[in-house]
Design a protein around this motif. Structure first.
Motif, PDB file in Angstrom:
ATOM      1  N   SER A   1      33.581 -51.300  13.361  1.00 21.71           N
ATOM      2  CA  SER A   1      33.249 -51.035  11.961  1.00 21.71           C
ATOM      3  C   SER A   1      34.435 -50.345  11.294  1.00 21.71           C
ATOM      4  CB  SER A   1      32.010 -50.171  11.864  1.00 21.71           C
ATOM      5  OG  SER A   1      32.296 -48.845  12.253  1.00 21.71           O
ATOM      6  N   ASN A   2      34.427 -50.336   9.959  1.00 21.60           N
ATOM      7  CA  ASN A   2      35.500 -49.674   9.235  1.00 21.60           C
ATOM      8  C   ASN A   2      35.533 -48.185   9.548  1.00 21.60           C
ATOM      9  OD1 ASN A   2      36.379 -52.004   7.973  1.00 21.60           O
ATOM     10  ND2 ASN A   2      34.948 -51.799   6.274  1.00 21.60           N
ATOM     11  N   THR A   3      34.356 -47.584   9.728  1.00 24.51           N
ATOM     12  CA  THR A   3      34.300 -46.160  10.052  1.00 24.51           C
ATOM     13  C   THR A   3      34.941 -45.882  11.397  1.00 24.51           C
ATOM     14  OG1 THR A   3      32.256 -45.914   8.775  1.00 24.51           O
ATOM     15  CG2 THR A   3      32.764 -44.200  10.379  1.00 24.51           C
ATOM     16  N   SER A   4      34.612 -46.688  12.406  1.00 25.01           N
ATOM     17  CA  SER A   4      35.212 -46.520  13.731  1.00 25.01           C
ATOM     18  C   SER A   4      36.725 -46.702  13.658  1.00 25.01           C
ATOM     19  CB  SER A   4      34.605 -47.519  14.720  1.00 25.01           C
ATOM     20  OG  SER A   4      33.229 -47.289  14.896  1.00 25.01           O
ATOM     21  N   GLU A   5      37.167 -47.694  12.897  1.00 24.17           N
ATOM     22  CA  GLU A   5      38.596 -47.944  12.754  1.00 24.17           C
ATOM     23  C   GLU A   5      39.306 -46.763  12.108  1.00 24.17           C
ATOM     24  OE1 GLU A   5      39.824 -51.711  11.089  1.00 24.17           O
ATOM     25  OE2 GLU A   5      37.963 -52.646  11.761  1.00 24.17           O
ATOM     26  N   SER A   6      38.720 -46.213  11.069  1.00 22.57           N
ATOM     27  CA  SER A   6      39.363 -45.099  10.360  1.00 22.57           C
ATOM     28  C   SER A   6      39.414 -43.847  11.236  1.00 22.57           C
ATOM     29  CB  SER A   6      38.618 -44.809   9.055  1.00 22.57           C
ATOM     30  OG  SER A   6      37.278 -44.419   9.315  1.00 22.57           O
ATOM     31  N   ILE A   7      38.368 -43.630  12.044  1.00 24.31           N
ATOM     32  CA  ILE A   7      38.358 -42.478  12.949  1.00 24.31           C
ATOM     33  C   ILE A   7      39.439 -42.633  14.010  1.00 24.31           C
ATOM     34  CG2 ILE A   7      37.014 -41.241  14.692  1.00 24.31           C
ATOM     35  CD1 ILE A   7      34.507 -41.949  13.088  1.00 24.31           C
ATOM     36  N   ALA A   8      39.527 -43.831  14.596  1.00 24.06           N
ATOM     37  CA  ALA A   8      40.538 -44.075  15.629  1.00 24.06           C
ATOM     38  C   ALA A   8      41.944 -43.926  15.058  1.00 24.06           C
ATOM     39  CB  ALA A   8      40.347 -45.473  16.215  1.00 24.06           C
ATOM     40  N   LYS A   9      42.144 -44.441  13.866  1.00 20.83           N
ATOM     41  CA  LYS A   9      43.459 -44.341  13.223  1.00 20.83           C
ATOM     42  C   LYS A   9      43.803 -42.895  12.904  1.00 20.83           C
ATOM     43  CE  LYS A   9      46.193 -46.365   9.474  1.00 20.83           C
ATOM     44  NZ  LYS A   9      46.181 -47.304   8.321  1.00 20.83           N
ATOM     45  N   TYR A  10      42.815 -42.111  12.532  1.00 25.71           N
ATOM     46  CA  TYR A  10      43.041 -40.703  12.201  1.00 25.71           C
ATOM     47  C   TYR A  10      43.517 -39.920  13.420  1.00 25.71           C
ATOM     48  CZ  TYR A  10      41.979 -35.821  11.173  1.00 25.71           C
ATOM     49  OH  TYR A  10      42.068 -34.455  11.028  1.00 25.71           O
ATOM     50  N   PHE A  11      42.857 -40.103  14.574  1.00 32.44           N
ATOM     51  CA  PHE A  11      43.214 -39.333  15.764  1.00 32.44           C
ATOM     52  C   PHE A  11      44.495 -39.864  16.411  1.00 32.44           C
ATOM     53  CE2 PHE A  11      38.734 -38.033  15.532  1.00 32.44           C
ATOM     54  CZ  PHE A  11      38.900 -36.668  15.691  1.00 32.44           C
ATOM     55  N   ASP A  12      44.605 -41.185  16.586  1.00 32.99           N
ATOM     56  CA  ASP A  12      45.847 -41.799  17.071  1.00 32.99           C
ATOM     57  C   ASP A  12      46.451 -41.023  18.245  1.00 32.99           C
ATOM     58  OD1 ASP A  12      48.080 -43.423  17.286  1.00 32.99           O
ATOM     59  OD2 ASP A  12      49.130 -42.524  15.584  1.00 32.99           O
ATOM     60  N   SER A  13      45.689 -40.873  19.319  1.00 30.29           N
ATOM     61  CA  SER A  13      46.118 -40.041  20.446  1.00 30.29           C
ATOM     62  C   SER A  13      45.571 -40.597  21.757  1.00 30.29           C
ATOM     63  CB  SER A  13      45.635 -38.608  20.245  1.00 30.29           C
ATOM     64  OG  SER A  13      45.794 -37.843  21.431  1.00 30.29           O
ATOM     65  N   ASP A  14      46.329 -40.417  22.832  1.00 33.57           N
ATOM     66  CA  ASP A  14      45.810 -40.863  24.131  1.00 33.57           C
ATOM     67  C   ASP A  14      44.894 -39.813  24.755  1.00 33.57           C
ATOM     68  OD1 ASP A  14      47.533 -38.928  25.150  1.00 33.57           O
ATOM     69  OD2 ASP A  14      48.603 -40.287  26.496  1.00 33.57           O
ATOM     70  N   GLN A  15      44.604 -38.757  24.003  1.00 33.69           N
ATOM     71  CA  GLN A  15      43.649 -37.749  24.468  1.00 33.69           C
ATOM     72  C   GLN A  15      42.323 -37.819  23.725  1.00 33.69           C
ATOM     73  OE1 GLN A  15      45.239 -33.760  25.143  1.00 33.69           O
ATOM     74  NE2 GLN A  15      47.314 -34.547  24.978  1.00 33.69           N
ATOM     75  N   VAL A  16      42.167 -38.847  22.895  1.00 35.13           N
ATOM     76  CA  VAL A  16      40.930 -39.000  22.118  1.00 35.13           C
ATOM     77  C   VAL A  16      40.416 -40.430  22.280  1.00 35.13           C
ATOM     78  CG1 VAL A  16      39.877 -38.919  19.825  1.00 35.13           C
ATOM     79  CG2 VAL A  16      41.691 -37.293  20.421  1.00 35.13           C
ATOM     80  N   VAL A  17      39.100 -40.547  22.464  1.00 34.74           N
ATOM     81  CA  VAL A  17      38.449 -41.848  22.602  1.00 34.74           C
ATOM     82  C   VAL A  17      37.394 -41.988  21.511  1.00 34.74           C
ATOM     83  CG1 VAL A  17      36.936 -43.265  24.060  1.00 34.74           C
ATOM     84  CG2 VAL A  17      38.841 -42.010  25.084  1.00 34.74           C
ATOM     85  N   VAL A  18      37.350 -43.148  20.873  1.00 36.05           N
ATOM     86  CA  VAL A  18      36.304 -43.471  19.901  1.00 36.05           C
ATOM     87  C   VAL A  18      35.439 -44.577  20.497  1.00 36.05           C
ATOM     88  CG1 VAL A  18      35.822 -44.550  17.679  1.00 36.05           C
ATOM     89  CG2 VAL A  18      37.543 -42.758  17.830  1.00 36.05           C
ATOM     90  N   VAL A  19      34.123 -44.362  20.486  1.00 35.00           N
ATOM     91  CA  VAL A  19      33.175 -45.319  21.069  1.00 35.00           C
ATOM     92  C   VAL A  19      32.335 -45.945  19.970  1.00 35.00           C
ATOM     93  CG1 VAL A  19      31.208 -45.599  22.623  1.00 35.00           C
ATOM     94  CG2 VAL A  19      33.092 -44.079  23.256  1.00 35.00           C
ATOM     95  N   HIS A  20      32.193 -47.275  20.027  1.00 36.60           N
ATOM     96  CA  HIS A  20      31.399 -48.012  19.047  1.00 36.60           C
ATOM     97  C   HIS A  20      30.319 -48.804  19.778  1.00 36.60           C
ATOM     98  CE1 HIS A  20      30.505 -50.312  15.396  1.00 36.60           C
ATOM     99  NE2 HIS A  20      30.451 -51.375  16.174  1.00 36.60           N
ATOM    100  N   GLY A  21      29.093 -48.727  19.271  1.00 33.79           N
ATOM    101  CA  GLY A  21      28.005 -49.502  19.863  1.00 33.79           C
ATOM    102  C   GLY A  21      26.700 -48.729  19.815  1.00 33.79           C
ATOM    103  N   ALA A  22      25.628 -49.409  19.410  1.00 30.80           N
ATOM    104  CA  ALA A  22      24.319 -48.765  19.267  1.00 30.80           C
ATOM    105  C   ALA A  22      23.351 -49.322  20.308  1.00 30.80           C
ATOM    106  CB  ALA A  22      23.771 -48.990  17.864  1.00 30.80           C
TER     107      ALA A  22
END
Length: 218
Positions: A1-22
């Motif tokens: 989703s656009n929200t997941s994409e924006s969150i991942a782009k914001y952190f942009d780090s190998d120490q942060v993971v963004v998970v998508h799925g309900a």
């Protein structure tokens, strides 16, 4: 989703993971189903990953849910991976992690120029390797004198420790190889550097067959 994409782009780090799925689960009263927030999937993946060795990738590992609100199509999955979003896919009837990735946006190669990585398992290898060296190194050498903890002794310790983390067939471990251990003493501080090749994951396998025409020679 656009929200997941924006969150991942914001952190942009190998120490942060963004998970998508309900996930979709049965209600406690068995009267229909309900859709859970992605945080439940994230918690499941944290527990799954915590139970494995650092070098073991999450790729194609089964998750604890049997149904999801939406099954990403192939192009959507590809876009999600490129955006640094971890998600699931259905493989032979089971829901699995498509690939264990971090939010690092510089993901054209496994190891970026600054040493970061979009591969979650490689990021964990880095952290585990340095942690092992730091904790035991501090116990052995910090608080000693230069005579008790010489640069040569520190180098020997580091090389021995790194050698203990080298993987071999039938004995999985953190790294494939290491080299260039250097110890520099400046005043009362020791600086130790080393190079290593991490035990990278196998995320995809491609089998290519070459068809040959039938012929007989007797």
């Amino acid at each position: 989703s656009n929200t997941s994409e924006s969150i991942a782009k914001y952190f942009d780090s190998d120490q942060v993971v963004v998970v998508h799925g309900a996930p979709v689960v049965m209600r406690k009263d068995r009267n229909g189903t309900k859709q859970l927030n992605a945080i439940y999937l994230a918690a499941s993946l944290v527990g799954l990953n915590a139970g494995m060795a650092a070098q073991t990738p999450l790729t194609f590992k089964r998750v604890g849910y049997q149904s999801f609100a939406y099954d990403l199509k192939q192009k959507e999955r590809e876009k999600a991976l490129q955006a640094g979003i971890m998600h699931v896919r259905n493989v032979s009837g089971y829901w699995c992690v498509n690939q264990g990735v971090t939010t690092l946006q510089a993901n054209k190669k496994t190891i970026a120029d600054d040493g970061q990585t979009f591969e979650l398992s490689v990021s964990l290898i880095k952290a585990q390797l340095n942690k092992e060296l730091i904790l035991e190194g501090q116990t052995r050498f910090t608080g000693m004198t230069a005579a008790q903890a010489s640069p040569e002794a520190v180098k020997n310790f580091t090389e021995t420790k790194l050698a203990s983390f080298v993987a071999s067939p039938g004995n999985d471990n953190l790294i494939i190889s290491w080299k260039n251990v250097k110890v520099t003493a400046k005043g009362s501080n020791y600086f130790i550097t080393y190079d290593f090749i991490p035990n990278v994951p196998v995320n995809k396998t491609f089998f290519i067959g070459n068809i040959l025409d039938f012929s007989v020679e007797v």
